[in-house]
Scaffold this motif. Sequence first.
Motif, PDB file in Angstrom:
ATOM      1  N   ARG A 250     -14.904  32.234 -36.529  1.00  0.00           N
ATOM      2  CA  ARG A 250     -14.225  32.258 -37.836  1.00  0.00           C
ATOM      3  C   ARG A 250     -15.234  32.411 -38.960  1.00  0.00           C
ATOM      4  NH1 ARG A 250     -11.254  28.062 -35.360  1.00  0.00           N
ATOM      5  NH2 ARG A 250     -12.365  26.448 -36.551  1.00  0.00           N
ATOM      6  N   GLU A 251     -16.384  31.729 -38.829  1.00  0.00           N
ATOM      7  CA  GLU A 251     -17.394  31.823 -39.884  1.00  0.00           C
ATOM      8  C   GLU A 251     -18.120  33.156 -39.866  1.00  0.00           C
ATOM      9  OE1 GLU A 251     -19.810  28.771 -41.119  1.00  0.00           O
ATOM     10  OE2 GLU A 251     -18.301  27.176 -40.902  1.00  0.00           O
ATOM     11  N   ARG A 252     -18.148  33.790 -38.702  1.00  0.00           N
ATOM     12  CA  ARG A 252     -18.790  35.100 -38.579  1.00  0.00           C
ATOM     13  C   ARG A 252     -17.820  36.093 -37.933  1.00  0.00           C
ATOM     14  NH1 ARG A 252     -24.271  36.149 -38.709  1.00  0.00           N
ATOM     15  NH2 ARG A 252     -23.472  38.258 -38.340  1.00  0.00           N
ATOM     16  N   PRO A 253     -16.795  36.523 -38.697  1.00  0.00           N
ATOM     17  CA  PRO A 253     -15.803  37.437 -38.121  1.00  0.00           C
ATOM     18  C   PRO A 253     -16.387  38.774 -37.694  1.00  0.00           C
ATOM     19  CG  PRO A 253     -15.524  37.230 -40.509  1.00  0.00           C
ATOM     20  CD  PRO A 253     -16.499  36.183 -40.100  1.00  0.00           C
ATOM     21  N   ASP A 254     -17.581  39.082 -38.166  1.00  0.00           N
ATOM     22  CA  ASP A 254     -18.240  40.340 -37.779  1.00  0.00           C
ATOM     23  C   ASP A 254     -19.001  40.209 -36.464  1.00  0.00           C
ATOM     24  OD1 ASP A 254     -19.979  38.523 -39.193  1.00  0.00           O
ATOM     25  OD2 ASP A 254     -21.500  40.087 -39.140  1.00  0.00           O
ATOM     26  N   ALA A 255     -19.169  38.991 -35.966  1.00  0.00           N
ATOM     27  CA  ALA A 255     -19.958  38.775 -34.755  1.00  0.00           C
ATOM     28  C   ALA A 255     -19.164  39.177 -33.519  1.00  0.00           C
ATOM     29  CB  ALA A 255     -20.373  37.312 -34.650  1.00  0.00           C
ATOM     30  N   ARG A 256     -19.897  39.509 -32.452  1.00  0.00           N
ATOM     31  CA  ARG A 256     -19.277  39.777 -31.159  1.00  0.00           C
ATOM     32  C   ARG A 256     -19.297  38.471 -30.372  1.00  0.00           C
ATOM     33  NH1 ARG A 256     -20.836  45.856 -29.891  1.00  0.00           N
ATOM     34  NH2 ARG A 256     -21.768  46.439 -31.869  1.00  0.00           N
ATOM     35  N   MET A 257     -18.121  37.959 -30.041  1.00  0.00           N
ATOM     36  CA  MET A 257     -17.986  36.677 -29.365  1.00  0.00           C
ATOM     37  C   MET A 257     -17.466  36.921 -27.951  1.00  0.00           C
ATOM     38  SD  MET A 257     -18.900  34.821 -32.005  1.00  0.00           S
ATOM     39  CE  MET A 257     -18.558  33.147 -31.488  1.00  0.00           C
ATOM     40  N   VAL A 258     -18.222  36.470 -26.957  1.00  0.00           N
ATOM     41  CA  VAL A 258     -17.895  36.759 -25.561  1.00  0.00           C
ATOM     42  C   VAL A 258     -17.844  35.462 -24.755  1.00  0.00           C
ATOM     43  CG1 VAL A 258     -18.590  37.991 -23.478  1.00  0.00           C
ATOM     44  CG2 VAL A 258     -19.022  39.018 -25.725  1.00  0.00           C
ATOM     45  N   THR A 259     -16.711  35.198 -24.131  1.00  0.00           N
ATOM     46  CA  THR A 259     -16.587  34.074 -23.208  1.00  0.00           C
ATOM     47  C   THR A 259     -16.766  34.580 -21.786  1.00  0.00           C
ATOM     48  OG1 THR A 259     -15.086  32.866 -24.672  1.00  0.00           O
ATOM     49  CG2 THR A 259     -15.064  32.262 -22.340  1.00  0.00           C
ATOM     50  N   VAL A 260     -17.682  33.978 -21.056  1.00  0.00           N
ATOM     51  CA  VAL A 260     -17.991  34.402 -19.696  1.00  0.00           C
ATOM     52  C   VAL A 260     -17.182  33.540 -18.730  1.00  0.00           C
ATOM     53  CG1 VAL A 260     -19.820  34.829 -18.018  1.00  0.00           C
ATOM     54  CG2 VAL A 260     -20.317  34.992 -20.469  1.00  0.00           C
ATOM     55  N   PRO A 261     -16.271  34.131 -17.981  1.00  0.00           N
ATOM     56  CA  PRO A 261     -15.384  33.326 -17.130  1.00  0.00           C
ATOM     57  C   PRO A 261     -16.097  32.670 -15.955  1.00  0.00           C
ATOM     58  CG  PRO A 261     -15.072  35.670 -16.701  1.00  0.00           C
ATOM     59  CD  PRO A 261     -15.993  35.573 -17.885  1.00  0.00           C
ATOM     60  N   ARG A 262     -15.553  31.530 -15.527  1.00  0.00           N
ATOM     61  CA  ARG A 262     -16.000  30.820 -14.317  1.00  0.00           C
ATOM     62  C   ARG A 262     -17.484  30.454 -14.376  1.00  0.00           C
ATOM     63  NH1 ARG A 262     -13.715  35.286 -13.158  1.00  0.00           N
ATOM     64  NH2 ARG A 262     -15.637  36.166 -12.312  1.00  0.00           N
ATOM     65  N   THR A 263     -17.983  30.215 -15.556  1.00  0.00           N
ATOM     66  CA  THR A 263     -19.411  29.921 -15.726  1.00  0.00           C
ATOM     67  C   THR A 263     -19.595  28.747 -16.666  1.00  0.00           C
ATOM     68  OG1 THR A 263     -20.010  32.243 -15.384  1.00  0.00           O
ATOM     69  CG2 THR A 263     -21.625  30.861 -16.485  1.00  0.00           C
ATOM     70  N   GLY A 264     -20.532  27.854 -16.306  1.00  0.00           N
ATOM     71  CA  GLY A 264     -20.862  26.733 -17.164  1.00  0.00           C
ATOM     72  C   GLY A 264     -22.100  27.043 -17.982  1.00  0.00           C
ATOM     73  N   HIS A 265     -22.913  26.029 -18.223  1.00  0.00           N
ATOM     74  CA  HIS A 265     -24.135  26.200 -19.004  1.00  0.00           C
ATOM     75  C   HIS A 265     -25.310  26.508 -18.069  1.00  0.00           C
ATOM     76  CE1 HIS A 265     -26.832  25.628 -22.405  1.00  0.00           C
ATOM     77  NE2 HIS A 265     -27.631  24.937 -21.600  1.00  0.00           N
ATOM     78  N   ALA A 266     -25.881  27.684 -18.218  1.00  0.00           N
ATOM     79  CA  ALA A 266     -25.567  28.728 -19.173  1.00  0.00           C
ATOM     80  C   ALA A 266     -25.408  30.036 -18.399  1.00  0.00           C
ATOM     81  CB  ALA A 266     -26.709  28.875 -20.187  1.00  0.00           C
ATOM     82  N   PRO A 267     -24.677  31.007 -18.946  1.00  0.00           N
ATOM     83  CA  PRO A 267     -24.612  32.311 -18.288  1.00  0.00           C
ATOM     84  C   PRO A 267     -26.015  32.864 -18.018  1.00  0.00           C
ATOM     85  CG  PRO A 267     -23.007  32.181 -20.057  1.00  0.00           C
ATOM     86  CD  PRO A 267     -23.842  30.945 -20.160  1.00  0.00           C
TER      87      PRO A 267
END
Length: 285
Positions: A250-267
Motif C-alpha cells: 500500500r505504501e509503495r503501489p509502484d513496487a512489485r510484490m511477490v508471494t512465494v507459495p509453500r515457502t517459509g523464511h526465506a525463499p
Amino acid sequence: MPEAAYRERRFAAGDGLGLYFRDYGDPDSAATPVLCLGGLTRNAKDFDALARLLAGERRVLSLDLRGRGRSDYDPDWRNYRPATYLGDIAHLLAVAGVHRVVVVGTSLGGVLAMAMGASMPSALAGVALNDIGPEIERAGLQPILDYIRIDRPQPDWASAVRTIRTLLPDLAYQDEAMFEAMARNTWREGEDGKLHFDWDVNIVRPALADGGATADLWPLFRGLRRVPLLAFRGEASTLLTADCFARMGRERPDARMVTVPRTGHAPTLGEPECTAALDAFLRDL
C-alpha cells in the motif's frame, strides 16, 4: 556458465579486517551490477545459482559479511552491527570500482539495503527485498537467535541434510540436491573432522545484548520511495507477516510484490516466481 564462474577476491575493511567476496560476470558490462547481501548467518554461496544466471548479462558481487563464510571473524563482537556492515559495503563498492548497484538482500541483507538508502542513496539503482520488511516479528526471530548462538557440530553431511530438513520444513525445495546444497552452505568442515556452522556464533551477541529488540524500520523503508522496489515474501514466513507485506504494498503501489507459495523464511530466489520477477525487474534497470 563454466564451473569457474566467479573470481574470488579479498579486501581490507576500514578497520583492517579481511573480507571476502565473489565477483561474477563481465566487469565492463554496461548493465547495472547486482550486489547480493545474505541473511544473518548466510554467505555468498547462497547466491551462487542466481549469480550464475545473471552473470551472462551483468556483473554480480556477492559478499561474505564479516564473521561469515570466508571473511575473517571479528575479535570484537560489538562490531557485528549494521553500521559496521554498511562501512564494509562502502569499502567493497570502492574496491570493485562500482558506483551504483541493484541490491538483492535476504533478511539482514534486506535491512542493509534499506539502510543504504539513508547512508549511500546515490549507490542504489534498485532494491529487491527477500522476506524482510519494516517490521520483524519477534516470535519469528527469537527461535533463529536461540539456534545460531551455539555451534552444533554434525558428524557428516547426511546428518547435516537431515538437520536442515528438520529446521526448515517450510522451504519448498524440490529435490534432495537442493537440501544438500543448503547444508553445504550452512556448515564447513573443521580440523576435528566434524561439520561446524560457517559463521562466528558471536554475531548474535549484539542482538542478545539488546534483549532481542527489533527496530522500527519504516523510516528506512520510506527512504526507498524513489528507488525501484521488488519485494518477496515466503507464504509461510514467520519473520515477515502477511499484514506487514500488504502494508508495504500500500505504501509503495509502484513496487512489485511477490508471494512465494509453500515457502517459509526465506525463499531461495531459485523458485520460478522469484526468477521470473527478478528477470522482469532487472530488465528495467
